[in-house]
Scaffold this motif. Structure first.
Motif, short mmCIF file in Angstrom:
data_model
loop_
_atom_site.label_atom_id
_atom_site.label_comp_id
_atom_site.label_asym_id
_atom_site.label_seq_id
_atom_site.Cartn_x
_atom_site.Cartn_y
_atom_site.Cartn_z
N ASN A 42 -19.03 107.56 9.49
CA ASN A 42 -20.48 107.53 9.29
C ASN A 42 -21.09 108.93 9.20
O ASN A 42 -22.07 109.13 8.48
CB ASN A 42 -21.15 106.73 10.40
N MET A 43 -20.52 109.88 9.93
CA MET A 43 -21.03 111.26 9.86
C MET A 43 -20.35 112.04 8.74
O MET A 43 -20.61 113.23 8.58
CB MET A 43 -20.81 111.95 11.21
N ARG A 44 -19.47 111.36 8.02
CA ARG A 44 -18.72 111.96 6.91
C ARG A 44 -17.86 113.14 7.34
O ARG A 44 -17.63 114.07 6.60
CB ARG A 44 -19.65 112.32 5.76
N LEU A 45 -17.37 113.06 8.57
CA LEU A 45 -16.42 114.05 9.05
C LEU A 45 -15.00 113.64 8.70
O LEU A 45 -14.07 114.44 8.81
CB LEU A 45 -16.57 114.24 10.57
N ALA A 46 -14.83 112.39 8.32
CA ALA A 46 -13.56 111.86 7.81
C ALA A 46 -13.90 111.10 6.53
O ALA A 46 -14.90 110.40 6.46
CB ALA A 46 -12.90 110.94 8.82
N ALA A 47 -13.05 111.28 5.52
CA ALA A 47 -13.30 110.61 4.24
C ALA A 47 -11.99 110.13 3.63
O ALA A 47 -11.56 110.61 2.58
CB ALA A 47 -14.02 111.56 3.29
N PRO A 48 -11.32 109.17 4.28
CA PRO A 48 -10.06 108.67 3.72
C PRO A 48 -10.32 107.83 2.47
O PRO A 48 -11.36 107.18 2.35
CB PRO A 48 -9.50 107.80 4.85
N ALA A 49 -9.39 107.86 1.56
CA ALA A 49 -9.49 107.03 0.35
C ALA A 49 -9.13 105.58 0.68
O ALA A 49 -9.57 104.66 -0.01
CB ALA A 49 -8.59 107.57 -0.74
N HIS A 50 -8.33 105.39 1.74
CA HIS A 50 -7.87 104.05 2.13
C HIS A 50 -8.05 103.88 3.64
O HIS A 50 -7.68 104.76 4.42
CB HIS A 50 -6.39 103.86 1.78
#
Length: 97
Positions: A42-50
């Motif tokens: 939600n904070m966009r500190l992680a952005a996995p594709a899957h």
């Protein structure tokens, strides 16, 4: 905030989960309880594709107590471990932890 887009996978067996993880490689994150991953998304500190949601993989919801020790599966809930008389019998301090 909203999480970045990702492909959601919900395998039902350990084999399916491992297959998805092998195919996705480093672009995948595993979701079990979500207590730490969801806020990061939600904070966009992680952005996995899957995102691989393992909550339906019943083979990971295990709790085995033997004389040799206690084996806790990846999906065993804390409350279940805490209430287990068998686990407490083998490792009394596990309940307190």
């Amino acid at each position: 905030m909203k999480p970045p887009p990702f492909d959601h996978h919900a395998p039902e067996t350990l084999e399916e989960a491992l297959d998805v993880l092998a195919r996705a490689g480093e672009d995948a994150k595993v979701l079990a309880g979500g207590q730490s991953l969801i806020p990061l998304l939600n904070m966009r500190l992680a952005a996995p594709a899957h995102l691989v949601d393992i909550n339906r993989v019943t083979a990971l919801d295990t709790l085995e107590a033997t004389a040799a020790g206690v084996r806790v599966g990846a999906l065993a809930r804390h409350a279940r471990v805490e209430r287990s008389e068998e686990a407490a019998g083998v490792l009394p301090l596990l309940r307190a932890a």
